[in-house]
Scaffold this motif. Sequence first.
Motif, PDB file in Angstrom:
ATOM      1  N   SER A  25     -39.045  29.464 -16.417  1.00  0.00           N
ATOM      2  CA  SER A  25     -39.082  28.939 -17.787  1.00  0.00           C
ATOM      3  C   SER A  25     -37.690  28.477 -18.223  1.00  0.00           C
ATOM      4  O   SER A  25     -36.690  29.129 -17.947  1.00  0.00           O
ATOM      5  N   GLY A  26     -37.648  27.325 -18.860  1.00  0.00           N
ATOM      6  CA  GLY A  26     -36.391  26.743 -19.326  1.00  0.00           C
ATOM      7  C   GLY A  26     -35.829  25.714 -18.350  1.00  0.00           C
ATOM      8  O   GLY A  26     -35.063  24.846 -18.749  1.00  0.00           O
ATOM      9  N   TYR A  27     -36.191  25.796 -17.076  1.00  0.00           N
ATOM     10  CA  TYR A  27     -35.657  24.856 -16.094  1.00  0.00           C
ATOM     11  C   TYR A  27     -36.503  23.581 -16.018  1.00  0.00           C
ATOM     12  O   TYR A  27     -37.725  23.615 -16.249  1.00  0.00           O
ATOM     13  N   GLY A  28     -35.854  22.482 -15.672  1.00  0.00           N
ATOM     14  CA  GLY A  28     -36.582  21.247 -15.399  1.00  0.00           C
ATOM     15  C   GLY A  28     -37.376  21.418 -14.107  1.00  0.00           C
ATOM     16  O   GLY A  28     -36.910  22.033 -13.160  1.00  0.00           O
ATOM     17  N   ARG A  29     -38.629  20.884 -14.087  1.00  0.00           N
ATOM     18  CA  ARG A  29     -39.493  21.048 -12.907  1.00  0.00           C
ATOM     19  C   ARG A  29     -39.416  19.798 -12.037  1.00  0.00           C
ATOM     20  O   ARG A  29     -39.431  18.673 -12.541  1.00  0.00           O
ATOM     21  N   VAL A  30     -39.376  20.048 -10.739  1.00  0.00           N
ATOM     22  CA  VAL A  30     -39.180  18.969  -9.781  1.00  0.00           C
ATOM     23  C   VAL A  30     -40.528  18.520  -9.224  1.00  0.00           C
ATOM     24  O   VAL A  30     -41.314  19.342  -8.770  1.00  0.00           O
ATOM     25  N   VAL A  31     -40.773  17.230  -9.298  1.00  0.00           N
ATOM     26  CA  VAL A  31     -42.008  16.669  -8.733  1.00  0.00           C
ATOM     27  C   VAL A  31     -41.678  16.107  -7.350  1.00  0.00           C
ATOM     28  O   VAL A  31     -40.896  15.168  -7.226  1.00  0.00           O
TER      29      VAL A  31
ATOM     30  N   ILE B 247     -38.059  14.528 -12.362  1.00  0.00           N
ATOM     31  CA  ILE B 247     -37.829  15.859 -12.915  1.00  0.00           C
ATOM     32  C   ILE B 247     -38.394  15.838 -14.327  1.00  0.00           C
ATOM     33  O   ILE B 247     -38.113  14.915 -15.103  1.00  0.00           O
ATOM     34  N   ILE B 248     -39.231  16.832 -14.631  1.00  0.00           N
ATOM     35  CA  ILE B 248     -39.783  16.914 -15.992  1.00  0.00           C
ATOM     36  C   ILE B 248     -39.188  18.154 -16.655  1.00  0.00           C
ATOM     37  O   ILE B 248     -39.307  19.259 -16.129  1.00  0.00           O
ATOM     38  N   GLU B 249     -38.544  17.948 -17.784  1.00  0.00           N
ATOM     39  CA  GLU B 249     -37.948  19.076 -18.499  1.00  0.00           C
ATOM     40  C   GLU B 249     -39.030  20.056 -18.948  1.00  0.00           C
ATOM     41  O   GLU B 249     -40.146  19.626 -19.287  1.00  0.00           O
ATOM     42  N   ASP B 250     -38.686  21.308 -18.982  1.00  0.00           N
ATOM     43  CA  ASP B 250     -39.623  22.357 -19.395  1.00  0.00           C
ATOM     44  C   ASP B 250     -40.334  21.978 -20.689  1.00  0.00           C
ATOM     45  O   ASP B 250     -41.558  22.062 -20.803  1.00  0.00           O
ATOM     46  N   LYS B 251     -39.547  21.525 -21.660  1.00  0.00           N
ATOM     47  CA  LYS B 251     -40.119  21.211 -22.978  1.00  0.00           C
ATOM     48  C   LYS B 251     -41.065  20.010 -22.942  1.00  0.00           C
ATOM     49  O   LYS B 251     -41.860  19.834 -23.858  1.00  0.00           O
ATOM     50  N   ASP B 252     -40.933  19.179 -21.903  1.00  0.00           N
ATOM     51  CA  ASP B 252     -41.783  17.991 -21.806  1.00  0.00           C
ATOM     52  C   ASP B 252     -42.982  18.203 -20.885  1.00  0.00           C
ATOM     53  O   ASP B 252     -43.793  17.290 -20.710  1.00  0.00           O
ATOM     54  N   CYS B 253     -43.077  19.378 -20.269  1.00  0.00           N
ATOM     55  CA  CYS B 253     -44.172  19.656 -19.325  1.00  0.00           C
ATOM     56  C   CYS B 253     -45.474  19.952 -20.065  1.00  0.00           C
ATOM     57  O   CYS B 253     -45.473  20.599 -21.108  1.00  0.00           O
ATOM     58  N   SER B 254     -46.589  19.517 -19.453  1.00  0.00           N
ATOM     59  CA  SER B 254     -47.900  19.955 -19.952  1.00  0.00           C
ATOM     60  C   SER B 254     -48.131  21.357 -19.399  1.00  0.00           C
ATOM     61  O   SER B 254     -47.432  21.792 -18.475  1.00  0.00           O
TER      62      SER B 254
ATOM     63  N   SER C 298     -34.221   8.025 -24.669  1.00  0.00           N
ATOM     64  CA  SER C 298     -34.354   9.361 -25.261  1.00  0.00           C
ATOM     65  C   SER C 298     -35.773   9.630 -25.760  1.00  0.00           C
ATOM     66  O   SER C 298     -35.976  10.357 -26.718  1.00  0.00           O
ATOM     67  N   ASN C 299     -36.756   9.036 -25.077  1.00  0.00           N
ATOM     68  CA  ASN C 299     -38.157   9.248 -25.472  1.00  0.00           C
ATOM     69  C   ASN C 299     -38.678  10.550 -24.871  1.00  0.00           C
ATOM     70  O   ASN C 299     -39.413  10.545 -23.886  1.00  0.00           O
ATOM     71  N   ASN C 300     -38.272  11.661 -25.421  1.00  0.00           N
ATOM     72  CA  ASN C 300     -38.732  12.951 -24.899  1.00  0.00           C
ATOM     73  C   ASN C 300     -38.703  13.991 -26.017  1.00  0.00           C
ATOM     74  O   ASN C 300     -38.267  13.704 -27.136  1.00  0.00           O
ATOM     75  N   ALA C 301     -39.150  15.174 -25.676  1.00  0.00           N
ATOM     76  CA  ALA C 301     -39.324  16.240 -26.677  1.00  0.00           C
ATOM     77  C   ALA C 301     -38.046  16.525 -27.454  1.00  0.00           C
ATOM     78  O   ALA C 301     -38.092  16.865 -28.633  1.00  0.00           O
ATOM     79  N   GLN C 302     -36.873  16.423 -26.783  1.00  0.00           N
ATOM     80  CA  GLN C 302     -35.619  16.779 -27.458  1.00  0.00           C
ATOM     81  C   GLN C 302     -34.886  15.568 -28.027  1.00  0.00           C
ATOM     82  O   GLN C 302     -33.835  15.724 -28.644  1.00  0.00           O
ATOM     83  N   GLY C 303     -35.454  14.365 -27.777  1.00  0.00           N
ATOM     84  CA  GLY C 303     -34.803  13.140 -28.244  1.00  0.00           C
ATOM     85  C   GLY C 303     -33.409  12.971 -27.657  1.00  0.00           C
ATOM     86  O   GLY C 303     -32.500  12.469 -28.311  1.00  0.00           O
ATOM     87  N   GLU C 304     -33.239  13.392 -26.391  1.00  0.00           N
ATOM     88  CA  GLU C 304     -31.924  13.324 -25.743  1.00  0.00           C
ATOM     89  C   GLU C 304     -31.972  12.406 -24.520  1.00  0.00           C
ATOM     90  O   GLU C 304     -33.037  12.170 -23.950  1.00  0.00           O
TER      91      GLU C 304
END
Length: 485
Positions: free
Chosen positions: A160-166, A176-183, A214-220
Amino acid sequence: MSSITKSFAPMPDSAAIILAAGKGTRMKSDLPKVAHTILGRSLVEWAISAAKKAGFQRVIVVIGNGEDYMRSLLADAEVELVVQQEQKGTGHAVAVALDQAKISQETVAVFYGDTPLVRAETLRKVTEVLQNDRENEGSKEGSENNVGAALLTMRPQNPSGYGRVVVGQDGQIDAIIEDKDCSEEERKALLDCNSGMYAFNGKDLTRNIKKLNSNNAQGEYYITDMVKILRAAGKAVLNVSVEDENELLGVNSQVELAKAAKIMQARINQMWMEEGVNMLDPNLVWIEPDVALSRNVQLLPMTFLSGATEVHEGATIGPNCRLTNTVVGAGSVIDETVAIDVTIDEEVTAGPRAYLRPGTHLKRGAHAGTHIEIKNSIVGEGSKVPHLSYIGDTTIGEGVNIGAGSITCNYNGFEKNKTEIGDNTFIGSNTMMVAPVSIGKDVITAAGSTIMKDVEDGELGVARAEQKNISGFTKIYREKHSKKK
Ligand code: UD1
Ligand code: CA
């Protein structure tokens, strides 16, 4: 005498960018996160040290939060600093570095200032994927399958908290999908995580960095999105897995800081034990990275060795010792002692409960005993300060004995004054030596004397009221007091 510093040969045409601009909100501290320390060294300096040992030609550190503090922290670090005024994400931080530091190197590694456990070997391993690709001419203009990036991945127990690698069919990394952007499904299915350590083909990185959005959950702006972008541009993105997942531990909270410190402690202690240092309980010994030790050194529990401390062959330190910038000679035994900026020669004994302050030099065979404080003083060969003394700004010759409770009165409320004590002198117990004062060789001072005038070689120095004995006193005294009741 050895040290833990091991460096690799320089890597030509290489740069490392260390991201350290974030605030570290989760630390709940006024200090910038990467300024927190593990074993006397800040997180970002651990990262810098790994980059330097790995052999990067340039080391660029991106700072932002606590800029002034970070500038002074890194004033002697010999790195290039760039400032990311507004923290718009890790990708934005890299863009700022590329631009401000005009990075044109062939290979550019990027990693974070909050991963203090990363080893130089590991940074080297991921960077060499790119360097080897260049040697194989894979990166030549027009080449279809050149490597755009390599990154370190891991499979931590708690992702949890880490970006997930596809990982794609071909074993390459697709995204890489950030934790906050993962389904929810992605969180369950994707077990490989992004360590946050990357090596890029410098040209590919520079060319494509502007494509981040920056189209993601954190706007970063995420550096992790470079993976997708490079793959879309037909570049390979390879995966290097790390054996010791501890190396990738990112410090985001006080709990993680303590965890990282514990791992670093164990790593350093193991290295020293492999070099022949003995520890009764390595969990209770803390050794900072610039300490140097010899074989057959024995470290007992609750020992803290800090700064540029050196301990030579066969010396025993502890239990309960704190040595900072202190050299301990061969065969010395230092028990329950605090020493700061002190030189201790061979076969010295100190403690229990000695406080040795800056500028103190205990020469061969000297003894600094129990409940004593020595500051800015030389204790000559074989001389002893065994019990309950304060010795300040004093030069003691050889073979001197300082009686229990004797004190140098070195401070008159305005300035510090010096005391000299010659060879083979015997200072009687509870002698007050009022500085400045010079006591010669082979002198004896009478116990309880307050010595205010110089004493020449071979003399007795006595300065106390003559004793009177009054016969029958006790009886009269007791009778008088018992009548009062
Ligand atoms: C990051 C990665 C994540 C990875 C994890 C590993 C991104 C988007 N995510 O997440 O995939 O699994 O690290 O530890 O990269 N920083 C800046 N400027 C900024 C933002 C951050 O310099 O604008 C610095 C921070 O000071 C920090 C580092 O970059 O040292 C990483 O930032 P952090 O917010 O801790 O990223 P994570 O959420 O841990
Ligand atoms: Ca982090």
